[in-house]
Scaffold this motif. Structure first.
Motif, PDB file in Angstrom:
ATOM      1  N   PRO A 258      56.656  58.579  37.461  1.00  0.00           N
ATOM      2  CA  PRO A 258      57.499  59.417  38.324  1.00  0.00           C
ATOM      3  C   PRO A 258      58.019  58.696  39.548  1.00  0.00           C
ATOM      4  CG  PRO A 258      55.192  60.057  38.513  1.00  0.00           C
ATOM      5  CD  PRO A 258      55.271  59.080  37.389  1.00  0.00           C
ATOM      6  N   MET A 259      57.260  57.730  40.070  1.00  0.00           N
ATOM      7  CA  MET A 259      57.745  56.991  41.233  1.00  0.00           C
ATOM      8  C   MET A 259      58.977  56.163  40.883  1.00  0.00           C
ATOM      9  SD  MET A 259      57.777  56.237  44.355  1.00  0.00           S
ATOM     10  CE  MET A 259      56.307  56.595  45.301  1.00  0.00           C
ATOM     11  N   GLN A 260      58.943  55.486  39.729  1.00  0.00           N
ATOM     12  CA  GLN A 260      60.095  54.696  39.293  1.00  0.00           C
ATOM     13  C   GLN A 260      61.314  55.593  39.083  1.00  0.00           C
ATOM     14  OE1 GLN A 260      60.126  51.350  39.027  1.00  0.00           O
ATOM     15  NE2 GLN A 260      62.300  51.367  38.507  1.00  0.00           N
ATOM     16  N   VAL A 261      61.103  56.750  38.495  1.00  0.00           N
ATOM     17  CA  VAL A 261      62.220  57.655  38.210  1.00  0.00           C
ATOM     18  C   VAL A 261      62.858  58.169  39.500  1.00  0.00           C
ATOM     19  CG1 VAL A 261      62.869  59.888  37.224  1.00  0.00           C
ATOM     20  CG2 VAL A 261      61.358  58.362  35.948  1.00  0.00           C
ATOM     21  N   ILE A 262      62.067  58.651  40.456  1.00  0.00           N
ATOM     22  CA  ILE A 262      62.658  59.217  41.670  1.00  0.00           C
ATOM     23  C   ILE A 262      63.326  58.127  42.507  1.00  0.00           C
ATOM     24  CG2 ILE A 262      60.597  59.092  43.149  1.00  0.00           C
ATOM     25  CD1 ILE A 262      63.227  61.940  42.985  1.00  0.00           C
ATOM     26  N   MET A 263      62.777  56.919  42.489  1.00  0.00           N
ATOM     27  CA  MET A 263      63.416  55.827  43.234  1.00  0.00           C
ATOM     28  C   MET A 263      64.752  55.464  42.602  1.00  0.00           C
ATOM     29  SD  MET A 263      60.164  53.427  44.337  1.00  0.00           S
ATOM     30  CE  MET A 263      61.072  52.469  45.552  1.00  0.00           C
ATOM     31  N   GLU A 264      64.816  55.464  41.282  1.00  0.00           N
ATOM     32  CA  GLU A 264      66.082  55.173  40.615  1.00  0.00           C
ATOM     33  C   GLU A 264      67.099  56.289  40.856  1.00  0.00           C
ATOM     34  OE1 GLU A 264      65.705  54.126  36.509  1.00  0.00           O
ATOM     35  OE2 GLU A 264      64.242  52.529  36.898  1.00  0.00           O
ATOM     36  N   MET A 265      66.636  57.531  40.878  1.00  0.00           N
ATOM     37  CA  MET A 265      67.542  58.640  41.151  1.00  0.00           C
ATOM     38  C   MET A 265      68.146  58.523  42.550  1.00  0.00           C
ATOM     39  SD  MET A 265      65.559  61.915  39.460  1.00  0.00           S
ATOM     40  CE  MET A 265      66.937  63.045  39.634  1.00  0.00           C
ATOM     41  N   LEU A 266      67.309  58.132  43.510  1.00  0.00           N
ATOM     42  CA  LEU A 266      67.779  58.000  44.890  1.00  0.00           C
ATOM     43  C   LEU A 266      68.549  56.700  45.113  1.00  0.00           C
ATOM     44  CD1 LEU A 266      64.639  59.384  46.731  1.00  0.00           C
ATOM     45  CD2 LEU A 266      66.955  60.287  46.975  1.00  0.00           C
ATOM     46  N   GLY A 267      68.326  55.712  44.249  1.00  0.00           N
ATOM     47  CA  GLY A 267      68.990  54.425  44.419  1.00  0.00           C
ATOM     48  C   GLY A 267      68.242  53.489  45.344  1.00  0.00           C
ATOM     49  N   ILE A 268      66.904  53.565  45.342  1.00  0.00           N
ATOM     50  CA  ILE A 268      66.066  52.715  46.188  1.00  0.00           C
ATOM     51  C   ILE A 268      65.443  51.632  45.325  1.00  0.00           C
ATOM     52  CG2 ILE A 268      64.030  52.668  47.691  1.00  0.00           C
ATOM     53  CD1 ILE A 268      64.611  55.588  48.353  1.00  0.00           C
ATOM     54  N   LYS A 269      65.420  50.418  45.824  1.00  0.00           N
ATOM     55  CA  LYS A 269      64.944  49.289  45.029  1.00  0.00           C
ATOM     56  C   LYS A 269      63.471  49.454  44.671  1.00  0.00           C
ATOM     57  CE  LYS A 269      64.677  46.730  49.408  1.00  0.00           C
ATOM     58  NZ  LYS A 269      65.250  45.603  50.172  1.00  0.00           N
ATOM     59  N   SER A 270      63.169  49.163  43.410  1.00  0.00           N
ATOM     60  CA  SER A 270      61.842  49.443  42.871  1.00  0.00           C
ATOM     61  C   SER A 270      60.757  48.535  43.445  1.00  0.00           C
ATOM     62  CB  SER A 270      61.858  49.309  41.346  1.00  0.00           C
ATOM     63  OG  SER A 270      62.258  48.008  40.963  1.00  0.00           O
ATOM     64  N   GLU A 271      61.140  47.391  44.018  1.00  0.00           N
ATOM     65  CA  GLU A 271      60.106  46.509  44.563  1.00  0.00           C
ATOM     66  C   GLU A 271      59.407  47.103  45.785  1.00  0.00           C
ATOM     67  OE1 GLU A 271      64.093  44.328  45.523  1.00  0.00           O
ATOM     68  OE2 GLU A 271      63.263  45.594  43.934  1.00  0.00           O
ATOM     69  N   ASP A 272      59.962  48.193  46.323  1.00  0.00           N
ATOM     70  CA  ASP A 272      59.318  48.854  47.459  1.00  0.00           C
ATOM     71  C   ASP A 272      58.325  49.928  47.017  1.00  0.00           C
ATOM     72  OD1 ASP A 272      60.712  47.326  49.288  1.00  0.00           O
ATOM     73  OD2 ASP A 272      62.361  48.752  49.458  1.00  0.00           O
ATOM     74  N   ARG A 273      58.060  50.005  45.715  1.00  0.00           N
ATOM     75  CA  ARG A 273      57.214  51.066  45.181  1.00  0.00           C
ATOM     76  C   ARG A 273      55.835  51.089  45.807  1.00  0.00           C
ATOM     77  NH1 ARG A 273      56.371  50.663  38.937  1.00  0.00           N
ATOM     78  NH2 ARG A 273      54.617  49.345  39.535  1.00  0.00           N
ATOM     79  N   ASP A 274      55.221  49.930  45.990  1.00  0.00           N
ATOM     80  CA  ASP A 274      53.868  49.886  46.537  1.00  0.00           C
ATOM     81  C   ASP A 274      53.818  50.404  47.970  1.00  0.00           C
ATOM     82  OD1 ASP A 274      52.893  48.906  44.175  1.00  0.00           O
ATOM     83  OD2 ASP A 274      52.885  46.807  44.801  1.00  0.00           O
TER      84      ASP A 274
END
Length: 409
Positions: A154-170
């Protein structure tokens, strides 16, 4: 009578249901004392919970329940700088803290993004993310399903929906844990104020980057709305992005984790679902009811003096709905303490009710169906690698979620 309840305690969350049964039976609108010594109420029965969630006499915005003078003494004094206070206030301008008409104004800005029809378009991408994650662990024979699977989907999905780079996930994982696990504990929240400031500054940074270089994503859409007129203030934009990031994954992390745990501790239901994957939609609803991702609903205050289930509640009193208790009310759910993935007429309150019904419910359901279905299909002989009673639950009064879910397969 039950003793004082520490809803935020991981030990209590390991098995809160006997306490909830006693509350519903003996003290369904239970008085409790808040950190600031003001009076609050725990609502445990389904009928009462349903009413509080829908009734406009219960405000989401405390300013609609207390006078300015009363508000001055509501929160305990804390040593924060004016700059810290201003940034903290920025986080409070969101749909969860608003009543009508501001709630509807903000919700309408993102509502179309989360319709079941548009969410269905994400099915291939969610499936790809789930498969990619399992590719990484399938040959190991063991994993922590929270860290390796339930959180990243879910974190990857919501970040992609918002357009935020996935490397900031942590980074978001740390910030989200801090905010969620400090719920119901003002001292803990205050202790993390420096991290809150970092989160605020990061949100401002990514918003400014999107302003300079907009794209085809939800964050760019929200910014264009904000700059086109007076529909969304700067503080509301910051708070909206924070809410979407945190609420956009926390519920689903716990749905996947708790749902998987429910199956692993009920092998008959696991075998039933493996034999008939067509039961998955109903199974997700039962996971949401049986051991849902939220223990309580978000805040509400009484706008006026009123009587709830024979109990007098005063204007300004804090009212906390125990979703996890309402969803086990035997007056609504037959054999409420039994996990039954074939349960019919499952009117659980896991996503709330009324105008504040969870905006992301269609997304959470789809992610849960794909994540748990793929897990059962690809990891044969999936089982816990520790005793269920040794699992550790996350602190915080709001959520019901595991810190880890160690398994073998």
């Amino acid at each position: 009578m039950v003793t004082e309840i520490n809803l935020a305690s991981p030990d209590f969350k390991a098995n809160p249901y006997p306490t909830f049964t006693e509350l519903r039976t003996t003290d369904p609108v239970r008085q409790t004392k808040l950190t600031n010594e003001r009076r609050g109420w725990l609502v445990s029965r389904y009928e009462d919970a349903d009413l509080v969630l829908r009734d406009p006499r219960f405000a989401k915005d405390i300013q609609h329940a207390l006078t300015p003078e009363e508000l001055k003494g509501y929160y305990p004094s804390q040593q924060v700088t004016p700059e810290e206070r201003e940034r903290m206030i920025d986080f409070s301008h969101n749909m969860l803290a608003y009543d009508q008409p501001d709630h509807t104004r903000l919700r309408n800005l993102v509502n179309l993004t989360f319709t079941p029809r548009l969410i269905e378009r994400w099915r291939p991408r969610i499936q790809q993310i789930a498969d990619d994650l399992l590719d990484k662990i399938q040959d190991r024979g063991e994993a922590d399903l929270i860290a390796a699977y339930a959180f990243p989907i879910p974190m990857q999905v919501i970040m992609e929906m918002l357009g935020i780079k996935s490397e900031d996930r942590d980074k978001f994982h740390v910030w989200s844990n801090m905010i969620i696990e400090a719920s119901g504990n003002p001292e803990e929240f205050h202790r993390h104020r420096a991290d809150m400031m970092d989160f605020h500054d990061y949100l401002v940074q990514i918003i400014n980057e999107k302003r300079a270089d907009p794209a085809d994503d939800l964050l760019s859409q929200l910014i264009s709305v904000e700059t086109a007129g007076d529909k969304m203030s700067e503080a509301e934009l910051i708070s909206m992005v924070s809410l979407l990031l945190i609420a956009g994954h926390e519920t689903t992390v716990n749905l996947i984790g708790n749902g998987t745990l429910a199956l692993l501790t009920h092998p008959d239901q696991k075998a039933l679902l493996e034999a008939d994957p067509g039961l998955m939609k109903g199974a997700i609803e039962e996971f949401l009811r049986f051991h849902g991702p939220l223990m309580t609903a978000t805040q509400r205050w009484a706008r006026e003096d009123l009587v709830l289930d024979g109990t007098q509640i005063k204007r300004g009193d804090y009212v906390m709905v125990l979703l996890a208790s309402a969803n086990h009310d035997p007056g609504v759910f037959g054999e409420a303490e039994t996990l039954d993935i074939r349960r019919h007429d499952n009117r659980h309150l896991a996503f709330g009710k009324g105008i504040h019904y969870c905006l992301g419910a269609p997304l959470a359901r789809l992610e849960g169906q794909i994540a748990i279905g793929t897990l059962l299909r690809r990891l044969p002989a999936l089982q816990l690698s520790v005793a269920a009673e040794d699992l550790v639950w996350r602190p915080g009064a709001l959520i019901m979620g595991l810190r880890t879910l160690p398994v073998t397969f």
